[in-house]
Design a protein around this motif. Sequence first.
Motif, PDB file in Angstrom:
ATOM      1  N   ALA A  61       0.455  -1.324   0.165  1.00 45.39           N
ATOM      2  CA  ALA A  61      -0.043   0.264   0.408  1.00 45.39           C
ATOM      3  C   ALA A  61       1.138   0.724   0.267  1.00 45.39           C
ATOM      4  O   ALA A  61       1.987   1.709   0.479  1.00 45.39           O
ATOM      5  CB  ALA A  61      -0.797   0.047   1.408  1.00 45.39           C
ATOM      6  N   GLN A  62       0.850   2.351  -0.517  1.00 44.42           N
ATOM      7  CA  GLN A  62       1.440   3.765  -0.266  1.00 44.42           C
ATOM      8  C   GLN A  62       1.498   4.101   0.736  1.00 44.42           C
ATOM      9  O   GLN A  62       1.195   4.583   1.728  1.00 44.42           O
ATOM     10  CB  GLN A  62       0.244   4.574  -1.500  1.00 44.42           C
ATOM     11  CG  GLN A  62       1.300   5.987  -1.631  1.00 44.42           C
ATOM     12  CD  GLN A  62       2.545   5.340  -2.516  1.00 44.42           C
ATOM     13  OE1 GLN A  62       3.311   5.384  -2.071  1.00 44.42           O
ATOM     14  NE2 GLN A  62       3.172   5.178  -3.398  1.00 44.42           N
ATOM     15  N   VAL A  63       2.129   4.592   0.989  1.00 44.17           N
ATOM     16  CA  VAL A  63       3.615   5.919   1.434  1.00 44.17           C
ATOM     17  C   VAL A  63       2.647   7.152   1.322  1.00 44.17           C
ATOM     18  O   VAL A  63       2.253   7.800   2.818  1.00 44.17           O
ATOM     19  CB  VAL A  63       4.431   5.537   2.045  1.00 44.17           C
ATOM     20  CG1 VAL A  63       4.900   5.960   3.334  1.00 44.17           C
ATOM     21  CG2 VAL A  63       5.005   3.661   2.555  1.00 44.17           C
ATOM     22  N   LEU A  64       3.131   7.488   0.833  1.00 45.85           N
ATOM     23  CA  LEU A  64       2.773   9.264   0.473  1.00 45.85           C
ATOM     24  C   LEU A  64       1.708   9.332  -0.416  1.00 45.85           C
ATOM     25  O   LEU A  64       1.252   8.687  -1.900  1.00 45.85           O
ATOM     26  CB  LEU A  64       4.113   9.583  -0.562  1.00 45.85           C
ATOM     27  CG  LEU A  64       5.158   8.821   0.051  1.00 45.85           C
ATOM     28  CD1 LEU A  64       6.556   9.592  -1.019  1.00 45.85           C
ATOM     29  CD2 LEU A  64       5.880   9.725   1.278  1.00 45.85           C
ATOM     30  N   THR A  65       0.435   9.715   0.622  1.00 45.03           N
ATOM     31  CA  THR A  65      -0.625   9.644  -0.518  1.00 45.03           C
ATOM     32  C   THR A  65      -1.365  11.033  -0.826  1.00 45.03           C
ATOM     33  O   THR A  65      -2.177  11.158  -0.811  1.00 45.03           O
ATOM     34  CB  THR A  65      -2.074   9.633   1.042  1.00 45.03           C
ATOM     35  OG1 THR A  65      -1.323   9.607   2.179  1.00 45.03           O
ATOM     36  CG2 THR A  65      -1.421   7.709   1.409  1.00 45.03           C
ATOM     37  N   GLY A  66       0.236  12.091  -0.929  1.00 45.87           N
ATOM     38  CA  GLY A  66      -0.480  13.604  -1.021  1.00 45.87           C
ATOM     39  C   GLY A  66      -0.488  13.562  -3.172  1.00 45.87           C
ATOM     40  O   GLY A  66      -0.637  13.000  -3.133  1.00 45.87           O
ATOM     41  N   THR A  67      -0.962  14.444  -3.216  1.00 45.92           N
ATOM     42  CA  THR A  67      -1.262  15.545  -3.971  1.00 45.92           C
ATOM     43  C   THR A  67      -0.444  16.289  -4.253  1.00 45.92           C
ATOM     44  O   THR A  67       0.319  17.628  -2.966  1.00 45.92           O
ATOM     45  CB  THR A  67      -2.627  15.961  -4.517  1.00 45.92           C
ATOM     46  OG1 THR A  67      -3.056  16.894  -4.417  1.00 45.92           O
ATOM     47  CG2 THR A  67      -3.325  14.393  -4.199  1.00 45.92           C
ATOM     48  N   GLN A  68      -0.132  17.895  -5.450  1.00 48.54           N
ATOM     49  CA  GLN A  68       0.671  18.787  -5.903  1.00 48.54           C
ATOM     50  C   GLN A  68      -0.084  19.431  -4.498  1.00 48.54           C
ATOM     51  O   GLN A  68       1.364  20.388  -4.475  1.00 48.54           O
ATOM     52  CB  GLN A  68       0.588  18.687  -6.920  1.00 48.54           C
ATOM     53  CG  GLN A  68      -0.682  19.356  -6.931  1.00 48.54           C
ATOM     54  CD  GLN A  68      -2.045  18.581  -7.653  1.00 48.54           C
ATOM     55  OE1 GLN A  68      -1.793  18.209  -7.549  1.00 48.54           O
ATOM     56  NE2 GLN A  68      -2.636  19.133  -8.163  1.00 48.54           N
ATOM     57  N   THR A  69      -0.750  19.702  -4.381  1.00 44.80           N
ATOM     58  CA  THR A  69      -1.418  20.774  -3.209  1.00 44.80           C
ATOM     59  C   THR A  69      -1.068  20.551  -1.417  1.00 44.80           C
ATOM     60  O   THR A  69      -1.272  21.016  -0.573  1.00 44.80           O
ATOM     61  CB  THR A  69      -2.813  21.219  -3.361  1.00 44.80           C
ATOM     62  OG1 THR A  69      -4.051  19.880  -3.248  1.00 44.80           O
ATOM     63  CG2 THR A  69      -3.155  21.645  -4.842  1.00 44.80           C
ATOM     64  N   GLY A  70       0.026  18.749  -1.882  1.00 44.05           N
ATOM     65  CA  GLY A  70       0.006  17.795   0.372  1.00 44.05           C
ATOM     66  C   GLY A  70       1.547  18.601   0.502  1.00 44.05           C
ATOM     67  O   GLY A  70       2.556  19.372   0.001  1.00 44.05           O
ATOM     68  N   SER A  71       1.814  17.713   1.414  1.00 46.76           N
ATOM     69  CA  SER A  71       3.385  17.224   2.119  1.00 46.76           C
ATOM     70  C   SER A  71       4.140  15.985   1.962  1.00 46.76           C
ATOM     71  O   SER A  71       3.124  15.264   1.772  1.00 46.76           O
ATOM     72  CB  SER A  71       3.253  18.233   2.955  1.00 46.76           C
ATOM     73  OG  SER A  71       2.255  19.497   3.168  1.00 46.76           O
ATOM     74  N   ASN A  72       4.812  16.124   1.385  1.00 45.15           N
ATOM     75  CA  ASN A  72       5.603  14.665   1.980  1.00 45.15           C
ATOM     76  C   ASN A  72       6.808  14.936   2.225  1.00 45.15           C
ATOM     77  O   ASN A  72       7.686  16.064   1.260  1.00 45.15           O
ATOM     78  CB  ASN A  72       5.044  13.430   0.678  1.00 45.15           C
ATOM     79  CG  ASN A  72       5.897  14.032  -1.160  1.00 45.15           C
ATOM     80  OD1 ASN A  72       6.934  13.958  -0.793  1.00 45.15           O
ATOM     81  ND2 ASN A  72       4.839  13.952  -2.012  1.00 45.15           N
ATOM     82  N   GLY A  73       7.656  14.140   2.404  1.00 42.23           N
ATOM     83  CA  GLY A  73       8.823  13.774   2.698  1.00 42.23           C
ATOM     84  C   GLY A  73       9.677  12.528   2.110  1.00 42.23           C
ATOM     85  O   GLY A  73       9.545  11.977   2.530  1.00 42.23           O
ATOM     86  N   ILE A  74      10.769  12.089   1.767  1.00 46.50           N
ATOM     87  CA  ILE A  74      11.023  11.224   1.566  1.00 46.50           C
ATOM     88  C   ILE A  74      13.237  11.297   1.579  1.00 46.50           C
ATOM     89  O   ILE A  74      13.358  12.306   1.205  1.00 46.50           O
ATOM     90  CB  ILE A  74      12.217  11.173  -0.001  1.00 46.50           C
ATOM     91  CG1 ILE A  74      10.088  10.802  -0.735  1.00 46.50           C
ATOM     92  CG2 ILE A  74      12.632   9.771  -0.031  1.00 46.50           C
ATOM     93  CD1 ILE A  74      10.190  10.921  -2.088  1.00 46.50           C
ATOM     94  N   TYR A  75      13.893  10.750   2.570  1.00 47.92           N
ATOM     95  CA  TYR A  75      14.991  10.952   2.724  1.00 47.92           C
ATOM     96  C   TYR A  75      16.127   9.973   2.947  1.00 47.92           C
ATOM     97  O   TYR A  75      15.244   8.835   3.125  1.00 47.92           O
ATOM     98  CB  TYR A  75      15.453  11.171   4.488  1.00 47.92           C
ATOM     99  CG  TYR A  75      14.533  12.644   4.988  1.00 47.92           C
ATOM    100  CD1 TYR A  75      15.253  13.853   5.440  1.00 47.92           C
ATOM    101  CD2 TYR A  75      13.594  13.217   5.032  1.00 47.92           C
ATOM    102  CE1 TYR A  75      14.770  14.940   5.945  1.00 47.92           C
ATOM    103  CE2 TYR A  75      12.952  13.955   5.364  1.00 47.92           C
ATOM    104  CZ  TYR A  75      13.242  15.239   5.514  1.00 47.92           C
ATOM    105  OH  TYR A  75      12.896  15.757   6.294  1.00 47.92           O
ATOM    106  N   ALA A  76      16.721   9.479   1.822  1.00 45.80           N
ATOM    107  CA  ALA A  76      17.492   7.904   1.526  1.00 45.80           C
ATOM    108  C   ALA A  76      19.573   8.617   1.238  1.00 45.80           C
ATOM    109  O   ALA A  76      19.963   9.889   0.990  1.00 45.80           O
ATOM    110  CB  ALA A  76      17.599   8.590  -0.222  1.00 45.80           C
ATOM    111  N   VAL A  77      19.293   7.965   2.187  1.00 47.34           N
ATOM    112  CA  VAL A  77      21.028   7.885   2.288  1.00 47.34           C
ATOM    113  C   VAL A  77      21.055   7.085   0.670  1.00 47.34           C
ATOM    114  O   VAL A  77      21.175   5.228   0.881  1.00 47.34           O
ATOM    115  CB  VAL A  77      21.903   6.265   3.858  1.00 47.34           C
ATOM    116  CG1 VAL A  77      23.595   6.610   3.380  1.00 47.34           C
ATOM    117  CG2 VAL A  77      20.835   7.656   4.390  1.00 47.34           C
ATOM    118  N   VAL A  78      22.568   7.180  -0.038  1.00 42.80           N
ATOM    119  CA  VAL A  78      22.405   6.053  -0.984  1.00 42.80           C
ATOM    120  C   VAL A  78      23.434   6.890  -1.732  1.00 42.80           C
ATOM    121  O   VAL A  78      24.447   7.583  -1.174  1.00 42.80           O
ATOM    122  CB  VAL A  78      21.078   6.991  -2.430  1.00 42.80           C
ATOM    123  CG1 VAL A  78      21.335   7.899  -2.684  1.00 42.80           C
ATOM    124  CG2 VAL A  78      21.211   6.076  -3.870  1.00 42.80           C
TER     125      VAL A  78
END
Length: 221
Positions: A61-78
């Motif tokens: 199931a999706q973790v980030l449920t936002g649209t362009q008017t919403g908010s989300n964050g992704i932090y990756a050590v790559v």
Amino acid sequence: TLVAYTGQGIDAFVDTWYDQSGNGKDAESAGTSNQPAIIKDGSLVGGLSFDGTDDFLQTTAQVLTGTQTGSNGIYAVVNVASGDSGYIAGSADDGTGVGQSIYASHASSKFILTEGLDATAADRDTMNLTAGSDVLISACYNNNDPNTLQKNSSTTGYTDGGDPYTFTAGTKFTIGHRRRSLGVNSATNLNGTIKEIIAFDIDTTSDRADIQSEIQNHYDI
């Protein structure tokens, strides 16, 4: 924490990357051929190693449920392999305007915050790409605010995209790829190693400095 893997000779592969938030959003492989390696030639690789061909993990199931008017964050050590282009993590799906992910582009030497199939550096937020070494790349998205992307807590090399975002999160959160209804595609699979992924379905602007500092201290970045 990686606690499920299957040994094959002197190599070992991860079939599940367990969600540590308590929400049960574990990221799983689609099959044995899609499992990233945790041990190669008898040695730990220092994270999950994605082969750039068919390795990826995704949630049911999706973790980030936002649209362009919403908010989300992704932090990756790559650690992106030199010369590679591929998706690191996010909600991007194989449809235009479906989802949003961080993409590493060898062609433009940029980390790009994409939407769906669009990974064009000319019209999306970008950060200068670092390949061949560990970096913390983060996307703190909040309704097209600037400084969306940072690398190692810095905005140096950031470019605000020319076009506004229009997207709805895809159906699954995918690591090392984007979700595809037609299976894998080596052009979009990541060749590199991922040590950590943290995803938020909220605006983390006020906490961003603390989150990044803790991650960088832990991995000595």
